[in-house]
Design an enzyme around this catalytic site. Structure first.
Site, PDB file in Angstrom:
ATOM      1  N   ASP A 156       0.846  -1.213   0.000  1.00 20.50           N
ATOM      2  CA  ASP A 156       0.000   0.000   0.000  1.00 20.50           C
ATOM      3  C   ASP A 156       0.874   1.254   0.000  1.00 20.50           C
ATOM      4  O   ASP A 156       0.547   2.226   0.651  1.00 20.50           O
ATOM      5  CB  ASP A 156      -0.915  -0.033   1.245  1.00 20.50           C
ATOM      6  CG  ASP A 156      -2.012   1.017   1.183  1.00 20.50           C
ATOM      7  OD1 ASP A 156      -2.330   1.492   0.082  1.00 20.50           O
ATOM      8  OD2 ASP A 156      -2.549   1.351   2.251  1.00 20.50           O
ATOM      9  N   LYS A 159       2.776   3.351  -5.893  1.00 25.58           N
ATOM     10  CA  LYS A 159       2.244   2.389  -6.860  1.00 25.58           C
ATOM     11  C   LYS A 159       3.316   1.844  -7.813  1.00 25.58           C
ATOM     12  O   LYS A 159       3.276   0.677  -8.196  1.00 25.58           O
ATOM     13  CB  LYS A 159       1.076   3.003  -7.655  1.00 25.58           C
ATOM     14  CG  LYS A 159      -0.011   3.651  -6.776  1.00 25.58           C
ATOM     15  CD  LYS A 159      -0.436   2.793  -5.590  1.00 25.58           C
ATOM     16  CE  LYS A 159      -0.934   3.649  -4.442  1.00 25.58           C
ATOM     17  NZ  LYS A 159      -0.942   2.985  -3.146  1.00 25.58           N
ATOM     18  N   ASP A 184      -3.327  -2.794  -2.398  1.00 22.58           N
ATOM     19  CA  ASP A 184      -4.399  -1.786  -2.370  1.00 22.58           C
ATOM     20  C   ASP A 184      -4.272  -0.841  -3.567  1.00 22.58           C
ATOM     21  O   ASP A 184      -3.219  -0.750  -4.186  1.00 22.58           O
ATOM     22  CB  ASP A 184      -4.313  -0.991  -1.051  1.00 22.58           C
ATOM     23  CG  ASP A 184      -5.507  -0.067  -0.861  1.00 22.58           C
ATOM     24  OD1 ASP A 184      -6.586  -0.336  -1.434  1.00 22.58           O
ATOM     25  OD2 ASP A 184      -5.380   0.935  -0.120  1.00 22.58           O
ATOM     26  N   ASN A 185      -5.357  -0.164  -3.853  1.00 25.41           N
ATOM     27  CA  ASN A 185      -5.376   0.911  -4.875  1.00 25.41           C
ATOM     28  C   ASN A 185      -4.951   0.441  -6.264  1.00 25.41           C
ATOM     29  O   ASN A 185      -4.326   1.202  -7.009  1.00 25.41           O
ATOM     30  CB  ASN A 185      -4.465   2.084  -4.447  1.00 25.41           C
ATOM     31  CG  ASN A 185      -4.818   2.641  -3.085  1.00 25.41           C
ATOM     32  OD1 ASN A 185      -4.064   2.449  -2.131  1.00 25.41           O
ATOM     33  ND2 ASN A 185      -5.956   3.293  -2.974  1.00 25.41           N
ATOM     34  N   GLU A 214     -11.083   4.749  -0.819  1.00 22.35           N
ATOM     35  CA  GLU A 214     -11.364   5.069   0.575  1.00 22.35           C
ATOM     36  C   GLU A 214     -12.185   6.355   0.719  1.00 22.35           C
ATOM     37  O   GLU A 214     -11.785   7.406   0.232  1.00 22.35           O
ATOM     38  CB  GLU A 214     -10.067   5.179   1.399  1.00 22.35           C
ATOM     39  CG  GLU A 214      -8.873   5.836   0.715  1.00 22.35           C
ATOM     40  CD  GLU A 214      -8.019   4.845  -0.051  1.00 22.35           C
ATOM     41  OE1 GLU A 214      -8.546   3.901  -0.656  1.00 22.35           O
ATOM     42  OE2 GLU A 214      -6.784   5.031  -0.047  1.00 22.35           O
TER      43      GLU A 214
HETATM   44 MG    MG Z   1      -4.019   2.599  -0.081  1.00 22.57          MG
END
Ligand code: MG
Length: 231
Positions: A156, A159, A184-185, A214
């Site tokens: 997380d 990226k 995540d993401n 989120e």
């Molecule tokens: Mg995140």
């Protein structure tokens, strides 16, 4: 996510980024000491109300992370990118006795907030905070931190680092057959190179869990679970 929506999100003054210190102060004021669930709830309330560009995983994707973590029931876990410790509290509360979550955080100020929050949650004995960059720390996890294998990895952070850091975990012999990696993401901001890798690399069996960004139900996002099939 197209670039038009992306730039609109970032420029929308109604959706402010949180002040990390205020976020933790709110959690300490409104959450109950030693009660991780009430602490997470207070942080979610804060973010829904004041901080809709927060970097913590949030409640919607958080429940998916909870179930993936509990399903793997890890003894040794790591998160790459801890921010203020929201996901650390989420995961560490499910660790059994003797279990450990390593929290890798590049920002020393954030790392202090992680310690404060996790301590307030009564989970400090279950975590180990490491301040540094993932490219420097991952190769030291065995020798310096005594880790043999990681049962669970939560990615997380930046990226662009998702893919190289996952490859580094493999090269440094930190994954075992059945190790679970959750990222995540992967849709927003997005990690296309990572997804392309884990979905096509025979060493992994990957599954996407759809959710939303989120505290932003209108923005699609999700988690990618990748089970390591190697040795
Ligand atoms: Mg995140």
């Amino acid at each position: 996510m197209d670039s038009k929506i992306s730039s609109e999100l970032l420029s929308d003054p109604a959706f402010v980024a949180p002040d990390p210190e205020k976020m933790v102060a709110h959690a300490l004021e409104h959450g109950k000491r030693g009660d991780p669930t009430s602490i997470l709830k207070s942080m979610d309330e804060y973010c829904w109300k004041y901080a809709k560009r927060s970097m913590n995983i949030g409640d919607a994707k958080g429940v998916i992370l909870d179930s993936l973590f509990k399903e793997r029931d890890p003894k040794v876990a790591i998160e790459l990118g801890s921010f203020v410790g929201y996901s650390a509290v989420r995961m560490a509360r499910f660790l059994k006795d003797g279990g450990k979550l390593y929290c890798l955080e590049i920002n020393p100020e954030y790392a202090k907030l992680v310690e404060k929050l996790v301590d307030y949650a009564g989970l400090l004995d279950k975590i180990c905070i490491i301040v540094g960059t993932s490219d420097e720390v991952i190769p030291t996890l065995k020798a310096k931190h005594g880790i043999d294998k990681l049962d669970f990895v939560f990615i997380d952070h930046m990226k662009a680092l998702y893919k190289p850091d996952l490859i580094s975990l493999i090269k440094n012999d930190l994954l075992a057959k059945g190790s679970v990696v959750v990222a995540d993401n992967v849709i927003y901001p997005g990690a296309p190179e990572y997804l392309e890798y884990v979905r096509n690399e025979p060493l992994f069996k990957s599954t996407f869990f759809k959710s939303h960004l989120e505290y932003r139900p209108e923005v699609e996002d999700g988690l990618e679970k990748s089970v390591f099939l190697g040795k």
